[in-house]
Structure formats: C-alpha cells, structure tokens
Write a protein that holds these residues in place. Structure first.
Motif, PDB file in Angstrom:
ATOM      1  N   ASN A 108       0.848  -1.181   0.000  1.00 36.42           N
ATOM      2  CA  ASN A 108       0.000   0.000   0.000  1.00 36.42           C
ATOM      3  C   ASN A 108       0.896   1.249   0.000  1.00 36.42           C
ATOM      4  OD1 ASN A 108       0.744   0.672   2.704  1.00 36.42           O
ATOM      5  ND2 ASN A 108      -0.794  -0.739   3.489  1.00 36.42           N
ATOM      6  N   TYR A 150       2.642  -9.542   7.119  1.00 34.85           N
ATOM      7  CA  TYR A 150       2.586  -9.640   8.582  1.00 34.85           C
ATOM      8  C   TYR A 150       3.040 -11.035   8.977  1.00 34.85           C
ATOM      9  CZ  TYR A 150      -1.924 -11.715   7.327  1.00 34.85           C
ATOM     10  OH  TYR A 150      -2.906 -12.464   6.763  1.00 34.85           O
ATOM     11  N   GLU A 172      -5.031 -12.009  13.826  1.00 35.51           N
ATOM     12  CA  GLU A 172      -4.866 -10.576  14.073  1.00 35.51           C
ATOM     13  C   GLU A 172      -4.082 -10.280  15.343  1.00 35.51           C
ATOM     14  OE1 GLU A 172      -7.499  -6.458  14.232  1.00 35.51           O
ATOM     15  OE2 GLU A 172      -8.531  -8.393  14.026  1.00 35.51           O
ATOM     16  N   ASN A 225      -0.355  -8.485  15.073  1.00 38.37           N
ATOM     17  CA  ASN A 225      -0.127  -7.154  15.650  1.00 38.37           C
ATOM     18  C   ASN A 225       0.940  -7.196  16.739  1.00 38.37           C
ATOM     19  OD1 ASN A 225      -2.054  -6.179  13.909  1.00 38.37           O
ATOM     20  ND2 ASN A 225      -3.677  -6.132  15.438  1.00 38.37           N
ATOM     21  N   THR A 281       4.140  -5.561   8.572  1.00 35.66           N
ATOM     22  CA  THR A 281       2.899  -4.817   8.786  1.00 35.66           C
ATOM     23  C   THR A 281       2.105  -5.418   9.938  1.00 35.66           C
ATOM     24  OG1 THR A 281       1.495  -6.162   7.349  1.00 35.66           O
ATOM     25  CG2 THR A 281       2.767  -4.391   6.283  1.00 35.66           C
ATOM     26  N   ASP A 282       1.126  -4.649  10.391  1.00 32.87           N
ATOM     27  CA  ASP A 282       0.153  -5.213  11.320  1.00 32.87           C
ATOM     28  C   ASP A 282      -0.896  -5.935  10.475  1.00 32.87           C
ATOM     29  OD1 ASP A 282      -1.571  -3.224  10.300  1.00 32.87           O
ATOM     30  OD2 ASP A 282      -1.478  -2.013  12.116  1.00 32.87           O
ATOM     31  N   TRP A 283      -1.874  -6.494  11.120  1.00 33.18           N
ATOM     32  CA  TRP A 283      -2.912  -7.284  10.444  1.00 33.18           C
ATOM     33  C   TRP A 283      -3.620  -6.482   9.358  1.00 33.18           C
ATOM     34  CZ3 TRP A 283      -3.922 -12.304  10.318  1.00 33.18           C
ATOM     35  CH2 TRP A 283      -5.170 -12.758   9.903  1.00 33.18           C
ATOM     36  N   SER A 284      -3.798  -5.193   9.586  1.00 29.50           N
ATOM     37  CA  SER A 284      -4.527  -4.355   8.624  1.00 29.50           C
ATOM     38  C   SER A 284      -3.647  -3.851   7.488  1.00 29.50           C
ATOM     39  CB  SER A 284      -5.182  -3.174   9.350  1.00 29.50           C
ATOM     40  OG  SER A 284      -4.189  -2.309   9.865  1.00 29.50           O
ATOM     41  N   GLY A 285      -2.358  -4.206   7.494  1.00 27.54           N
ATOM     42  CA  GLY A 285      -1.471  -3.824   6.403  1.00 27.54           C
ATOM     43  C   GLY A 285      -0.701  -2.544   6.622  1.00 27.54           C
ATOM     44  N   GLN A 286      -0.814  -1.966   7.820  1.00 26.63           N
ATOM     45  CA  GLN A 286      -0.072  -0.742   8.109  1.00 26.63           C
ATOM     46  C   GLN A 286       1.374  -1.083   8.474  1.00 26.63           C
ATOM     47  OE1 GLN A 286      -1.193   2.410   7.470  1.00 26.63           O
ATOM     48  NE2 GLN A 286      -2.703   1.050   6.525  1.00 26.63           N
TER      49      GLN A 286
END
Length: 158
Positions: free
Chosen positions: A6, A33, A38, A42, A80-85
């Motif tokens: 992303n 990740y 999740e 994270n 990344t974290d679970w949400s892709g950040q």
C-alpha cells in the motif's frame, strides 16, 4: 517493489532506499505480517518495531512444495500489522534451514516471542505448524525442515 504494498509501505521503503548509495538500492522488497491471526500479527509487528523480535521461521513446505519464494540475505520486508499498516522495515541478515527438533535456545530468544525460552517456542510453534499442516491435509513432523530468517530493523514509519 512488491505489488501488494500500500502507499504507506511504499513510502517507508522509498525513504529507506533513498538513504542508500545508488548501487545498494536494488533489492527484493515485499510486505507482510507475521502469524495467521490478528492478535499475534499485531503483537509480532510491535515486537519487531521494538527490536525484541529479530528472527522468524516458517515451514520449508511452503517453499519446497508450494513454490513460495525463499528470502535471501539483503532482501527487505515491510513488517505490517494485520490491517497492512507498516510497523518496521527489516533487512534479511541470513536465511538458513534447520529441522524443527534442532532449533536452539538462541534462535528461540531471537524470535522474541512469549517468555523467550526454547520450551515456550517449541510448544507455540508445534501448535502453529500442526494447525498449518492439518489445513493442508497433512501432519506435522518434529523433524520438519524450517526456514529461519534473521533480520534487523533498518527503518520505522515516521
């Protein structure tokens, strides 16, 4: 750069690569990740960013049987974290093979999870790998080959 990144991941990689000499900028880069849920994804991302998780491993099955690419020394991974950040950009220091039952306390500590002990590592990873292989219609073997990746954090998101 990897297709799945992303804009936030791409910006982190670009900022790091621009800090390097031109000849050092050509790298394989991916974003992902750790773990398969999740909570643990994270948690692992935070451990990497804090510098306490400096290694990871996976079943060689995914590479040898399913054709996934094995990391190489010098590759970059946006953790990344679970949400892709993005939480950290790491550089692979080494990628080696080792049977599950030959993992030592030093590697367990480098993984930085749980209490850092080999006993904790073995139990948590045995459970995880058993679940993975069951989902594939197979069984986990204590002699199963693992791909061990050691890495260092080279950049954090701003």
């Amino acid at each position: 750069m990897a297709e799945s990144m992303n804009p936030a991941c791409s910006a982190l990689v670009e900022r790091y690569l621009l800090s390097l000499p031109v000849e050092a900028r050509v790298r394989h880069v991916s974003a992902d990740y750790f773990c398969a849920d999740e909570h643990n994804a994270n948690l692992c991302a935070e451990l990497v960013a804090a510098g306490s998780k400096r290694a990871t491993c996976s079943l060689a099955y995914w590479y040898l049987e399913k054709g996934e690419r094995i990391s190489k020394q010098g590759d970059l991974l946006v953790v990344t974290d679970w949400s892709g950040q993005p939480k950290a950009l790491v550089e692979m220091l080494s990628v080696t093979l080792c049977p599950f039952d030959e993992i030592d306390a030093a590697f367990a500590a480098e993984e930085g999870e749980g209490d850092g002990s080999l006993a904790w590592w073995r139990e948590a990873h045995r459970t995880f790998f058993e679940r993975e292989m069951k989902a594939e219609g197979g069984e986990f073997d204590e002699h199963a080959m693992l791909v061990l990746e050691r890495f260092r954090v080279v950049a954090l998101p701003q």
